[in-house]
Design a protein around this motif. Structure first.
Motif, PDB file in Angstrom:
ATOM      1  N   GLU A 255       0.709  -1.179  -0.157  1.00  0.00           N
ATOM      2  CA  GLU A 255      -0.050  -0.009   0.067  1.00  0.00           C
ATOM      3  C   GLU A 255       0.786   1.163   0.062  1.00  0.00           C
ATOM      4  OE1 GLU A 255      -3.127   0.570  -0.607  1.00  0.00           O
ATOM      5  OE2 GLU A 255      -3.486  -1.699  -0.900  1.00  0.00           O
ATOM      6  N   GLY A 256       1.985   1.413   0.920  1.00  0.00           N
ATOM      7  CA  GLY A 256       2.561   2.429   0.974  1.00  0.00           C
ATOM      8  C   GLY A 256       3.373   2.788  -0.262  1.00  0.00           C
TER       9      GLY A 256
ATOM     10  N   LYS B  37       1.014   4.395  -2.981  1.00  0.00           N
ATOM     11  CA  LYS B  37       0.641   5.518  -2.529  1.00  0.00           C
ATOM     12  C   LYS B  37       1.744   6.443  -2.952  1.00  0.00           C
ATOM     13  CE  LYS B  37      -2.910   6.225   1.117  1.00  0.00           C
ATOM     14  NZ  LYS B  37      -2.633   5.620   2.285  1.00  0.00           N
TER      15      LYS B  37
END
Ligand code: ADP
Ligand code: MG
Lengths: 253, 291
Positions: free
Chosen positions: A226-227, A230
Motif C-alpha cells: 500500500e505504501g 501511494k
C-alpha cells in the motif's frame, strides 16, 4: 552474497546524504533502488564505487572489505558503474570510449573479443564507432555507457538511472539489455525513478528516503504494497511503458 | 640576412615550443598553468652541469639530468599540488603554489650552485653549416631535429597509446576516468614527468647553444614559452609548435629590424595582439576557461 553494505554513512560537508544504510546483493540478482530526488540513491552507488568515501560503516565485496578502496581498484575487482548522465567522454570517439572501458585488461585478444561482443549487443555503436561520442543521441550515449562499463568484464554492474531522458521505446531496449546482461551472470544494482519499471525488472527492491532504507523486499510483493502504491506508483503511464512493464512482469512472476 | 634570421628564429622557436608543450600537457590534464615549469627547466641544466662535475661523462650526465627533472615534476605535483586537489581547493591556489615552488627551486639552485653564470659543456663541437648565404650551427640543427622528433613521439604517445588515451580521458573528466579503472593519480604524475622531461631536454639544447646556465635562466624563456602556448591555444599540442615558431621568428626579425634590445617585448606584443583578436589563441578550443 556479492555485495554487502553495512550501516553506511556518507556526507557532503554538513549534508548527511546517507544515514546508516544496509543493503545486500546476492549473486545473479537484479536489485532496484527507488526513492525521491535527493534521497541519496546516487550517493549510495558512488559510495559503493569508491567515488564518495563513507564516513562510517563498511562495504564488503565477496566477503572482502572494500570500504577504503579507490574507484580504479574496485573496477579491477569487478565492480563497474554507469553514472547518472552517462559520463561518456564527449571528445573521444565511440571506439575510444569503449576501448578505455577495458583499461584494466591487458590481454589484447580479450579486449578485442569483448569489443566484438559489445558491438553485437549494440549494433548502433558499431555503425558509429569513428564518430565523436559527444555527437551521439541520448539513447546511443546510454548504450555506449553501458557497453563501455561491460568492457572491464564486471561481476557487479551499478546503473544510475539509465532510463533518464529517454523515449519509452529506448527505455524498452535498454531494459531488455539489462536483462540480457544479467542472464550472463552479472549482478545488477539499478537506480530507477519509475517505480513500476523498477519493480517489474528486479528480483528485490530497496526504498531510500532521506538517506535511510525505509522499505525493502521481493519486488513482486512490493508491487502490491500500500505504501509503495501511494508514494511511488501513482503516475500515469503511456502505452509503451505499460507494455514494457507487462512483459517484464510476465517474465518475472 | 633575412634567411639567416629565419633560421635563427626557427631554431629558437622550436625550443620555445618544446617548453611550451610542458605547459600545454599539464594545462590539458588539470586546467592549471604550471608556473614552476621554468624553474624545472633551469634545474635540468644545472643537474647536467652537476653530473658532469661528478665525472659522469657527458651522455650519462645528460640522461640523468633529464630523468631527474622529470622526477622533480612528479615531486612538485605530489608534494604541493595533489594535496590541494584532494581538498578541492580553487585552481587559483594551485596556480599561486606553482609560482611559489618556482622560487623555492630557484633559491635551492642558488644555494647549491651560486647565483652566477656557469659555463655549460658543449654537447658537440660547434660547426657551421652554410645554407646559401646563411649559416646554421650544428647545435641549432640539433635543436630543430630533437624538437621535431620529440613532438612526433609525444603526438604518437597521446593519440595512439593506451596511456595517451587515459591522459585524454582524465583530461575530460577525472572521476569518470577513475570509474574506467584508470589510476588517475598515476596518469597525472606521468604527465608531470613528461613536462619535466621536455623542459630539461629544452634546457640542455638551449644551454649548449648559449653555453651558459644560471638559476634564473628559466624565467624569461619560461614566460615566452607560456606565451607561445597561449598564442597557439593552450592545451592544444600543435598550437604550441605554431606559437613557439611564431614567437621565435618574430623575435629574430624584431632583433634585426629594431635592434636586439626590443626582442623580449616583441614576443609579448604579438601575444597581446593575438589574444585581442582570438581570446582562445590561434587553435584554442572554446570552453577551456578555468584559470
Ligand atoms: N556533490 C555534492 N555536494 C553536496 N551535496 C550533494 C552532492 N551530491 C549530492 N548532494 C546532496 O546529497 C543528497 C543526496 O543526493 P543524491 O545522492 O544525488 O540523491 P538522488 O540520487 O537520490 O537524487 C541531496 O540532498 C543532495 O543535495
Ligand atoms: Mg541521483
Amino acid at each position: 552474497m556479492i555485495l554487502e553494505v553495512k550501516d553506511v554513512y556518507t556526507s557532503y560537508g554538513h549534508i548527511h546524504a546517507l544515514r546508516g544504510v544496509d543493503l545486500v546483493i546476492n549473486e545473479g540478482e537484479i536489485i532496484s533502488l527507488i526513492g525521491a530526488n535527493g534521497a541519496g540513491k546516487s550517493t549510495l552507488l558512488g559510495s559503493i564505487a569508491g567515488i564518495h568515501p563513507t564516513r562510517k560503516g563498511d562495504i564488503f565485496y565477496n566477503g572482502e572489505k572494500i570500504t577504503k578502496n579507490r574507484p580504479h581498484q574496485l573496477v579491477k575487482k569487478g565492480i563497474s558503474m554507469v553514472v547518472e548522465g552517462r559520463g561518456i567522454f564527449p571528445r573521444l570517439s565511440v571506439e575510444e570510449n569503449i576501448r578505455i572501458g577495458a583499461y584494466i585488461i591487458n590481454n589484447r585478444q580479450v579486449v578485442h573479443n569483448t569489443m566484438d561482443k559489445i558491438y553485437t549487443l549494440f549494433p548502433r555503436l558499431s555503425e558509429r564507432k569513428h564518430q565523436q561520442a559527444g555527437t551521439l543521441s541520448g539513447g546511443e550515449q546510454q548504450m555506449l555507457a553501458i557497453g563501455r562499463a561491460l568492457m572491464s568484464q564486471p561481476k557487479l554492474l551499478l546503473l544510475d538511472e539509465p532510463s533518464l531522458g529517454l523515449a519509452p521505446k529506448l527505455v524498452k531496449i535498454i531494459f531488455e539489455m539489462i536483462q540480457t546482461i544479467n542472464k550472463e551472470g552479472i549482478s545488477i544494482l539499478l537506480i530507477e525513478q519509475n517505480a513500476n519499471l523498477a519493480l517489474s525488472i528486479s528480483d528485490r527492491t530497496y526504498v531510500l528516503e532521506n538517506g535511510e532504507i525505509t522499505l525493502s523486499g521481493a519486488s513482486k510483493d512490493l508491487r502490491h504494497h500500500e505504501g509503495i502504491k501511494k508514494a511511488y506508483l501513482g503516475e500515469v503511464l503511456d502505452n509503451t511503458s505499460q507494455e514494457v512493464i507487462q512483459s517484464f512482469q510476465a517474465s518475472n512472476l | 640576412m633575412m634567411l639567416q634570421q629565419l633560421l635563427n628564429g626557427m631554431a629558437l622557436g622550436m625550443a620555445y615550443a618544446l617548453i611550451a608543450v610542458g605547459y600545454t600537457l599539464v594545462f590539458g590534464i588539470l586546467r592549471l598553468v604550471n608556473f614552476s615549469h621554468g624553474a624545472v627547466y633551469a634545474f635540468g641544466a644545472h643537474m647536467v652541469v652537476f653530473f658532469i662535475g661528478m665525472n659522469f661523462g657527458l651522455l650519462p650526465a645528460v640522461v640523468f639530468g633529464i630523468l631527474l627533472s622529470g622526477l622533480l615534476g612528479v615531486l612538485i605535483d605530489k608534494i604541493a599540488l595533489n594535496p590541494l586537489r584532494k581538498k578541492k581547493s580553487p585552481n587559483i591556489s594551485a596556480l599561486i603554489t606553482t609560482i611559489g615552488v618556482s622560487y623555492i627551486i630557484q633559491n635551492l639552485l642558488v644555494l647549491g650552485f651560486g647565483s652566477g653564470r656557469k659555463s655549460f659543456p658543449k654537447l658537440i663541437e660547434t660547426r657551421s653549416i652554410m645554407i646559401g648565404d646563411a649559416q646554421i650551427t650544428n647545435i641549432q640543427l640539433l635543436m630543430l631535429v630533437v624538437s621535431v622528433v620529440l613532438f612526433l613521439s609525444l603526438t604518437v604517445l597521446v593519440k595512439y597509446t593506451k596511456i595517451g588515451l587515459a591522459m585524454r580521458a582524465v583530461e575530460q573528466h577525472e572521476t569518470n576516468a577513475a570509474l574506467m579503472g584508470i589510476p588517475t593519480s598515476f596518469i597525472i604524475s606521468f604527465t608531470f614527468f613528461l613536462g619535466g622531461l621536455t623542459a630539461a631536454i629544452a634546457s640542455v639544447l638551449i644551454g649548449s647553444h648559449y653555453e651558459i646556465v644560471y638559476p634564473t635562466m628559466g624565467m624569461m624563456i619560461g614566460l615566452k614559452a607560456f606565451s607561445a602556448a597561449v598564442l597557439g591555444g593552450i592545451g592544444v599540442f600543435y598550437g604550441s609548435i605554431v606559437g613557439g615558431l611564431l614567437i621565435g621568428l618574430t623575435e629574430a626579425l624584431a632583433a634585426t629590424w629594431f635592434g636586439a634590445e626590443y626582442r623580449d617585448s616583441v614576443a609579448f606584443i604579438v601575444l597581446i595582439l593575438v589574444l585581442i583578436l582570438r581570446p582562445m589563441g590561434l587553435f584554442g578550443k572554446k570552453g577551456l576557461n578555468k584559470v
